[in-house]
Design an enzyme around this catalytic site. Sequence first.
Site, PDB file in Angstrom:
ATOM      1  CE1 TYR A   1      -3.709   2.456   0.459  1.00 55.87           C
ATOM      2  CE2 TYR A   1      -2.536   3.194   2.414  1.00 55.87           C
ATOM      3  CZ  TYR A   1      -3.527   3.368   1.483  1.00 55.87           C
ATOM      4  OH  TYR A   1      -4.355   4.462   1.560  1.00 55.87           O
TER       5      TYR A   1
ATOM      6  CD  GLU B   1      -8.655   7.227   4.563  1.00 56.13           C
ATOM      7  OE1 GLU B   1      -8.531   7.123   5.805  1.00 56.13           O
ATOM      8  OE2 GLU B   1      -7.736   6.916   3.782  1.00 56.13           O
TER       9      GLU B   1
ATOM     10  CD1 TRP C   1      -4.284   1.767   5.590  1.00 54.01           C
ATOM     11  CD2 TRP C   1      -6.393   2.491   5.626  1.00 54.01           C
ATOM     12  NE1 TRP C   1      -4.747   1.802   4.288  1.00 54.01           N
ATOM     13  CE2 TRP C   1      -6.042   2.244   4.288  1.00 54.01           C
ATOM     14  CE3 TRP C   1      -7.685   2.947   5.904  1.00 54.01           C
ATOM     15  CZ2 TRP C   1      -6.909   2.442   3.227  1.00 54.01           C
ATOM     16  CZ3 TRP C   1      -8.554   3.146   4.839  1.00 54.01           C
ATOM     17  CH2 TRP C   1      -8.171   2.900   3.526  1.00 54.01           C
TER      18      TRP C   1
END
Length: 193
Positions: free
Chosen positions: A28, A50, A58
């Site tokens: 990522y 988000e 995350w």
Amino acid sequence: MTAGGTVPGPDGRPRCPWGLSTDDYLRYHDEEWGRPVHGDDALFERLCLEAFQSGLSWLTILRRREGFRRAFAGFAIAEVAAFTDTDRERLLADEGIIRNRAKVDATLGNARVLAGWAPGELDRLIWSHAPDPADRPAPATLSDVPAVTDESKALAKALKKEGLRFVGPTTAYALMQACGLVDDHLAECVARG
């Protein structure tokens, strides 16, 4: 750790420390985070993810991203806007996503709001809040990276004014980082720029 706060990755090149904690983060960090994202559906996906991340790691969201994409019709705004109460119940029972009622409802409501917008309008609104890169020195360490900025406050305010939910200034700034409106890779990071 180098003077810039970066850490050598598996290939010996310097990276932001957070990007080295798992293979998922490494991919990522290197391939997505901070790269410009355009298109209403693509930005809707990032905005939703988000929002779902709020209060969670995350990594939790990243590892469930494909489940989210399946559950939310690839985040196609028009399709999600047409979801029914039956779809809502399906989402709340889907173990492949985060089954938070408020976040699911916000995603569905936000899609309904955005479905009434002209094509490209979400992209224009979000990108209109990108700060001038010349005004933002590259962060040397993670402590130089803010959680909220004046621009993210303004973006959150603009989105809320249009009727979107789960779009506070911290979420807005995370979106700005993830979608390349700002480049918060550390100064010496191989992925910067």
